[in-house]
Write an enzyme that holds these catalytic residues in place. Structure first.
Site, PDB file in Angstrom:
ATOM      1  N   SER A 217      21.620 -33.977 -28.445  1.00 20.36           N
ATOM      2  CA  SER A 217      22.351 -32.781 -28.736  1.00 20.36           C
ATOM      3  C   SER A 217      21.638 -32.168 -30.036  1.00 20.36           C
ATOM      4  O   SER A 217      20.241 -32.046 -30.033  1.00 20.36           O
ATOM      5  CB  SER A 217      23.857 -32.854 -29.069  1.00 20.36           C
ATOM      6  OG  SER A 217      24.492 -31.724 -28.880  1.00 20.36           O
ATOM      7  N   ASP A 420      25.441 -28.517 -18.560  1.00 22.85           N
ATOM      8  CA  ASP A 420      25.856 -28.745 -19.670  1.00 22.85           C
ATOM      9  C   ASP A 420      26.623 -27.488 -20.581  1.00 22.85           C
ATOM     10  O   ASP A 420      25.713 -26.420 -20.626  1.00 22.85           O
ATOM     11  CB  ASP A 420      24.529 -29.339 -20.555  1.00 22.85           C
ATOM     12  CG  ASP A 420      24.918 -29.861 -21.837  1.00 22.85           C
ATOM     13  OD1 ASP A 420      25.794 -29.376 -22.721  1.00 22.85           O
ATOM     14  OD2 ASP A 420      23.953 -30.617 -22.417  1.00 22.85           O
ATOM     15  N   HIS A 447      27.941 -33.014 -21.097  1.00 25.38           N
ATOM     16  CA  HIS A 447      26.793 -32.974 -22.036  1.00 25.38           C
ATOM     17  C   HIS A 447      26.150 -34.277 -22.346  1.00 25.38           C
ATOM     18  O   HIS A 447      26.837 -35.239 -23.075  1.00 25.38           O
ATOM     19  CB  HIS A 447      27.587 -32.376 -23.350  1.00 25.38           C
ATOM     20  CG  HIS A 447      27.081 -32.045 -24.540  1.00 25.38           C
ATOM     21  ND1 HIS A 447      25.914 -31.552 -24.653  1.00 25.38           N
ATOM     22  CD2 HIS A 447      27.079 -32.408 -25.908  1.00 25.38           C
ATOM     23  CE1 HIS A 447      25.460 -31.389 -25.804  1.00 25.38           C
ATOM     24  NE2 HIS A 447      26.085 -32.137 -26.755  1.00 25.38           N
TER      25      HIS A 447
END
Length: 478
Positions: A217, A420, A447
């Site tokens: 991320s 996602d 995610h």
């Protein structure tokens, strides 16, 4: 960039200044007991494994002044389970901004060691709390627990001129309190550029000539900027859940991602008995909005607290990070439908990092601080409906949207999931193209995915980390 945290329990840690860990010793790191880095018995238990040890890395607050004031960063290491075949150290960042790398590494490392994963066998796994987060200095302080509770319980309606004025006043008050309670100099050095230089000092302290790194991320931004800044010092770079970097020109796609994930949830829920958002997925969002909108004017009492419409939005998005959380989302919506906001508020508390004692872990403050430093603020009211916190931030931005260029670094691997919600698949495609990286696509509703036990993803990405062998072109996994 991440606006929200994955549904992984982020263990809040006591600040390093409040404990007694030793900083970097001459010639390396002074690894030892992790207990001084843990703030309570639960954290001590999480860190109480023979394979774990901790250390403090001393770095300059301002890297432009290497002989100036120093701060300490908390580190956690899980030693390789097959030391005879050890390759070196593999550094992780789990995103946010605001996630504790120490806490999440302790969780992930334990699971990997238990299943005999090759990554944990061949590498020392290292997690660090970036500056201003968890066990690292400087201590980021913005709002007290009661102040944060009050803001959440009484959100402002920004659809009116009066509401806009009030919201902007709140945003300025928040920025001013962060500067007053944390310090202007400290706030100026919490951005990704500073974290990347910390990461290079960590690489050197670990005794590694080149960095092996996994970033999830927001951690993909740290890894990418590191490769931009120190391309010759990269050994291997895995970027899972790519940051946008402004490459697509559509940062609003993140909102679209959550909308698509909610639709996927609604389709799954519609096939189950008594789905609280109905059996027509197309109308599910409208039905949820009908439950939520009244809370915008009159929050729902939950014990001695209140559940606001904004809390519901935060909680719903928080549970959309992974399809494994959909049953809990159903439970929370069922409660809301019955007039009971207990579960929804509990989820919102997780999102905001509210502890049982009413204090907050500061992760959301860190997210704001990093975001304000990583992008130019918008101060022209003709371009936005409401000036956000960054328009009033006490420190100037140190980075902005740009097309990353990592010439001289080895080929990176970008992992991207089609469903996602937080880092849309288009962002992964764009980052892989910009970096000339090898793209691995996972078809799923979550995610990030690497090291979650999906063999089709884990096996080729691990081979890359171990042997430098790139995954096949166009690899697509389900």
């Amino acid at each position: 960039m991440d606006r929200r945290f994955p549904v992984i329990v982020v263990l809040a840690l006591a600040c390093v200044a409040c404990a007694t860990p030793q900083p970097v010793a001459a010639g390396g790191l002074a690894w030892g007991d992790c207990a001084p880095f843990a703030g309570d018995a639960e954290r001590k238990a999480a860190f109480d494994r023979r394979s774990l040890d901790c250390a403090a890395l001393e770095v300059p607050l301002d890297h432009a002044k290497p002989d100036g004031r120093k701060i300490k960063l908390g580190l956690l290491r899980q030693r390789a389970t097959d030391p005879a075949r050890r390759i070196g150290s593999l550094v992780f960042n789990f995103g946010g901004p605001g996630a504790s790398g120490m806490a999440q590494l302790a969780d992930l490392g334990g699971r990997l060691a238990k299943r005999g994963d090759e990554v944990s066998a061949r590498f020392d796994l290292v997690g660090f709390d970036p500056r201003g987060i968890g066990a690292s200095e400087p201590a980021l302080r913005c709002l007290t627990g009661p102040e944060q509770d009050a803001r959440r319980a009484e959100p402002v309606d920004s659809s009116t001129p009066e509401g806009v004025t009030e919201q902007e006043a709140r945003n300025k008050e928040f920025a001013d309190k962060c500067a007053e309670r944390t310090g202007r100099e400290e706030l100026a050095h919490l951005g990704t550029r500073d974290v990347v230089r910390d990461l290079d000092l960590l690489r050197a302290a670990l005794g590694e000539q080149k960095l092996s790194y996994v970033g999830y991320s927001y951690g993909t931004k740290i890894g990418t900027v590191y490769a931009e800044t120190f391309p010759a010092r990269v050994r291997a770079l895995v970027l899972d859940g790519a940051d946008d970097f402004g490459l697509t020109g559509k940062h609003a796609e993140q909102g679209d991602g959550f909308a698509e994930s909610f639709l996927s949830y609604a389709k799954d829920c519609a096939g189950r008995q008594a789905c609280p958002v109905g059996d027509d997925p197309a109308g599910a969002r409208e039905r949820l909005d009908a439950l939520t909108e009244p809370l915008g004017k009159r929050p729902l009492p939950v014990g001695d607290r209140k559940l606001s419409a904004e809390d519901v939005s935060d909680a719903v998005d928080h549970l959309l990070y992974h399809s494994k959380s959909w049953p809990r989302l159903t439970e929370a919506i069922e409660g809301l439908k019955a007039g009971d906001g207990t579960e929804m508020l509990a989820v919102a508390d997780e999102y905001h990092g509210r502890r049982p004692d009413g204090s907050y872990d500061g992760n959301q403050d860190a997210l704001t601080a990093v975001n304000c430093l990583d992008a130019p603020p918008v101060k022209d009211k003709s371009k936005v409906d409401v000036l956000d916190v960054c328009a009033f931030w006490a420190a100037p931005n140190t980075m902005g949207p740009h097309r990353p260029k990592t010439d001289g670094a080895p080929t990176a691997v970008v992992v991207s999931t089609t469903g996602d919600p937080a880092t849309p698949h288009d962002w992964g495609i764009a980052l892989a193209e910009a970096l000339k990286a090898r793209l691995v696509t996972f078809e799923g509703e979550q995610h990030t995915v690497y090291l979650e036990g999906k063999t089709c993803v884990d096996r080729p990405v691990t081979r890359y980390l171990v042997d430098g062998m790139l995954p096949p072109e166009g690899l697509r996994c389900k």
